[in-house]
Design an enzyme around this catalytic site. Structure first.
Site, short mmCIF file in Angstrom:
data_model
loop_
_atom_site.label_atom_id
_atom_site.label_comp_id
_atom_site.label_asym_id
_atom_site.label_seq_id
_atom_site.Cartn_x
_atom_site.Cartn_y
_atom_site.Cartn_z
N TYR A 1 17.35 99.60 83.63
CA TYR A 1 18.53 100.39 83.97
C TYR A 1 18.13 101.86 84.20
O TYR A 1 16.95 102.21 84.12
CB TYR A 1 19.60 100.23 82.89
CG TYR A 1 20.16 98.82 82.85
CD1 TYR A 1 20.92 98.33 83.91
CD2 TYR A 1 19.90 97.95 81.79
CE1 TYR A 1 21.42 97.03 83.92
CE2 TYR A 1 20.39 96.64 81.78
CZ TYR A 1 21.15 96.19 82.85
OH TYR A 1 21.64 94.90 82.86
N CYS A 32 21.13 78.89 68.92
CA CYS A 32 21.11 79.23 70.34
C CYS A 32 19.93 78.49 70.97
O CYS A 32 18.80 78.58 70.47
CB CYS A 32 20.94 80.74 70.51
SG CYS A 32 20.49 81.19 72.19
N TRP A 36 14.87 80.68 88.85
CA TRP A 36 13.62 81.18 89.40
C TRP A 36 12.42 80.74 88.56
O TRP A 36 11.33 80.49 89.08
CB TRP A 36 13.66 82.71 89.55
CG TRP A 36 13.74 83.49 88.26
CD1 TRP A 36 14.86 83.83 87.59
CD2 TRP A 36 12.65 84.02 87.50
NE1 TRP A 36 14.56 84.54 86.46
CE2 TRP A 36 13.20 84.68 86.39
CE3 TRP A 36 11.26 84.02 87.66
CZ2 TRP A 36 12.42 85.31 85.42
CZ3 TRP A 36 10.48 84.66 86.71
CH2 TRP A 36 11.06 85.29 85.60
N GLY A 72 32.41 64.61 81.22
CA GLY A 72 32.21 63.83 82.43
C GLY A 72 33.33 62.86 82.71
O GLY A 72 33.65 62.59 83.87
N LEU A 95 30.34 69.54 86.87
CA LEU A 95 30.05 69.12 85.49
C LEU A 95 28.72 69.69 85.01
O LEU A 95 27.71 69.60 85.69
CB LEU A 95 30.00 67.58 85.41
CG LEU A 95 29.66 67.02 84.03
CD1 LEU A 95 30.75 67.37 83.01
CD2 LEU A 95 29.46 65.50 84.09
#
Ligand code: SF4
Length: 686
Positions: A172, A346, A591, A663, A670
């Site tokens: 930044y 996580c 990527w 689903g 989905l």
């Protein structure tokens, strides 16, 4: 347990009860038209659960510095009101909160705020991330921006914040001044190392002067830009020392830019990899006598045990975790109570958090879909006795949607039974956990199953529910139908040949696919399968190997030198009708995945028409209509999915209330994020 984590520490005049800081995350809640209610509820829950210091997502110091339309601006009275609500909420729960002072520079999205012109940066260097070329800041722009940081800090103190953090990393604005790549100036703000670091130092001086000596000021420094032309390592160290001298109480050490070719937060990055950057800066500070400046390591910690290890050498003062607080707001309290196995981990998928933070969608979490929706779905224990008499509910399907529905129903105090046709819980998510780099997906399943079993939920594995079971289901108050999907078949000559299988069969037994494999399909599952077939699943990479592989020490990572993937000697070809392989994979991860496939030599043919599968391979027509044959020993169909919902009409007919999730509710868009979010909502709706 975790003695180094659970001891008091100080950042300037602020004493904190433990060594875990909740790092900054942009949430896209900051500018909602709700007087800050959602933002306050999000932070309040984390403060209540023991986050010692919460750092807000970046709040722009002026409108041109906003990263996107969802970024708050400190000078905007509506945004300040939302921040004020967040401060009150955190303080009401005994927490501390720091405001992150932010300026995106060339990473700002053009037109992010009404009436704002081109993004500003030290030099007009195009950004592939924001896809724009910024306007070069005039000396007056620079001094005005420094004043804006100072005024922002003043406003933060007035709003009741306990500290401020100056955002100087991740590419930044401030970081753009320190890097030769983006600072091409030859005036007093650029041209040599000292002039390149003048802007961050002046910002910090301005902030310090504005808030006084007693107010804690943190600075988020880039330990390694991980871009060619980034801030040279010696200049990073010199900047750390200069910031300490300018009055920083703590340096929080980030790594990498959004344009960096080195993954920093993806699942393939070994946990704790970036702690080395923090340790190096701490040593540099100690060497010149700045022992009171706290150093905070960040990026890619998801367990308190990893923070304990990083802190145990005494070279770091704190560890910042961000995404783990999305996944489980109680990560600290559960770990402090010696219950780390109860933490919802996580899994570094980035799908509901980082990927959304680049746009305007509300940030949430795949493994905790309540995240970002705390106001809509208050903590279950607080609503349990408001939801009327408890009910009996059946959840059919123990994939990720069904598990989420079941744990939510249990949290609401209901009696739940879960039925699963397979011998294991997890469904498609369990298949995904076989993919190298996604092993922690299995942790989510293990955690959810354990939670249900501990709550006494009968989990009927291997029990396929059919029409004959409808009378039994009538005894429930309702059913969550989460029966998932099956792989779609392909109507193509040869699709029934013996060497053709679907993606589920292939992922369940990748060892069977030796030699040449053609995968028909180029979506996320096809890409995962190609990666599985070309990567050694047992090759664990250490942080040191990871850093060496990416030439991190030299700080000159080059995109053209892609890291080697330890692949098995298999030949894999991906075929896609469309033009883009892995189109549905989030921008923060795609990527990396694509680079890995290229590195492993996976052939990718797009824009083809499937003609026929033969015993020798697959015949396709290319974009010009020319037929070509691709030899294959195995052909895998990864051409989509079909929902399994044959029970729905039977349940409706029998008058059993039913809500579908995941689903079973449809395959458009989905993914696991949608599935868990629907599991949560189904449990509340039923
Ligand atoms: Fe972690 Fe994925 Fe949740 Fe983000 S969405 S916090 S990466 S588990």
């Amino acid at each position: 347990m975790y003695d180094h984590v659970f001891r008091a520490g100080a950042i300037g005049t602020m004493t904190l009860p433990h060594r875990i800081v909740m790092g900054a995350m942009h949430l896209n809640l900051e500018t909602r038209d709700d007087d800050g209610a959602a933002l306050a509820a999000f932070y309040a829950e984390r403060a209540a659960a023991g986050a010692a210091l919460i750092v807000t997502g970046g709040v722009a110091v002026n409108a041109v510095g906003a990263g996107g339309p969802g970024y708050g601006v400190i000078g905007d009275s509506r945004d300040r009101a939302a921040l004020s609500a967040a401060v009150r909420a955190v303080h009401n729960h005994g927490g501390r909160i720091a405001l992150q002072l932010f300026h995106a520079g060339r990473y700002a999205r053009p037109g992010a705020r009404e009436g704002v012109g081109l993004p500003l940066a030290p030099s007009p260097v195009h950004s592939g991330f924001s896809r724009c070329t910024p306007r070069e800041m005039s000396p007056r722009d620079i001094t005005t921006t420094i004043d804006d940081f100072a005024e922002g800090a003043c406003a933060a103190r007035a709003l009741g914040f306990d500290a401020v953090e100056v955002m100087g990393s991740e590419g930044y604005l401030i970081n753009q001044f320190t890097a030769p790549l983006t600072n091409l100036r030859d005036d007093t703000w650029g041209g040599d190392a000292e002039r390149r670091r003048r802007f961050p130092v002046e910002v910090l001086r301005g902030v310090r002067a504005a808030v006084g000596r007693d107010f804690p000021v943190l600075f988020r420094i880039s330990g390694n830009d991980l871009v060619t032309g980034g801030t040279p390592p010696g200049e990073v160290t010199a900047l750390a020392v200069a910031l300490a001298e300018a009055g920083a109480d703590a340096l929080s050490v980030g790594v990498g830019w959004h344009e960096s070719p080195v993954p920093t937060v993806q699942s393939e990055v070994p946990a704790g990899t970036w702690a080395a950057s923090g340790k190096a800066l701490k040593r540099a500070l100690l060497a010149v006598g700045h022992k009171d400046v706290a150093v905070i390591a960040a990026n890619r910690f998801n367990r308190i045990a990893q923070a304990e290890e990083a802190l145990s050498g005494g070279e770091l003062d704190f560890v910042a975790m961000a995404r783990p607080f999305l996944a489980d707001p109680e990560i600290v309290t559960k770990s402090a109570a010696s219950r780390p196995d109860q933490v919802t981990l996580c899994i570094a998928c980035n799908e509901a958090c980082i990927d959304r933070s680049f746009g305007t969608e509300r940030v949430s979490c795949l493994v905790n879909p309540r995240a970002g929706h705390e106001e809509e779905f208050p903590p279950p224990q607080s609503t349990r006795h408001r939801s009327g008499p408890f009910g009996r509910y059946a959840v059919i399907g123990a994939g990720i949607a069904g598990l989420e529905a079941a744990r939510t129903l249990v949290g609401l105090g209901h009696h739940v039974e879960v039925y699963e046709a397979a011998a294991h819980a997890g469904g498609q998510f369990r298949l995904a956990s076989q993919v190298p780099g996604k092993a922690e997906f299995a942790e989510t399943i293990r955690h959810h199953v354990r939670e249900l079993l501990e709550a006494g939920v009968p989990l009927h594995l291997g029990r396929r529910i059919g029409g004959e079971d409808i009378p039994e289901l009538r005894s429930f108050h309702g059913v969550v139908l989460a029966t998932g999907v099956l792989p779609a078949r392909l109507s193509l000559p040869g699709a029934e040949l013996p060497h053709v299988r679907d993606y589920a069969q292939a992922l369940a037994d990748p060892e069977a696919l030796q030699g040449r494999t053609v995968i028909i399909g180029g979506g996320g599952i096809a890409v995962d399968l190609a990666h599985t077939l070309t990567t050694d699943p047992y090759a664990e990479v250490t942080p040191e190997e990871f850093l060496a592989r990416h030439a991190v020490a030299e700080n000159t990572p080059r995109p053209e030198t892609e890291p080697a993937v330890r692949g098995a000697p298999r030949e894999v070809t991906l075929l896609r009708r469309g033009r883009r392989i892995g189109a549905g994979i989030g921008p923060s991860t795609r990527w990396v995945v694509m680079r890995n496939l290229r590195s492993a030599g996976v052939r990718m043919l797009t824009g083809v028409t499937y003609r026929e599968i033969t015993p020798a391979g697959v015949i396709v027509a290319d974009a010009e209509g020319r037929d070509r044959s691709i030899d294959a020993d195995h052909v895998v169909l990864a051409v989509g999915q079909v929902p399994v919902r044959n029970l729905a009409p039977l349940l409706h007919e029998a008058g059993v209330p039913v809500v579908t999730a995941g689903g079973a509710a449809g395959t458009d868009g989905l993914n696991a994020v949608r599935a868990t979010a629907e599991g949560l909502r189904a449990a509340h709706r039923i």
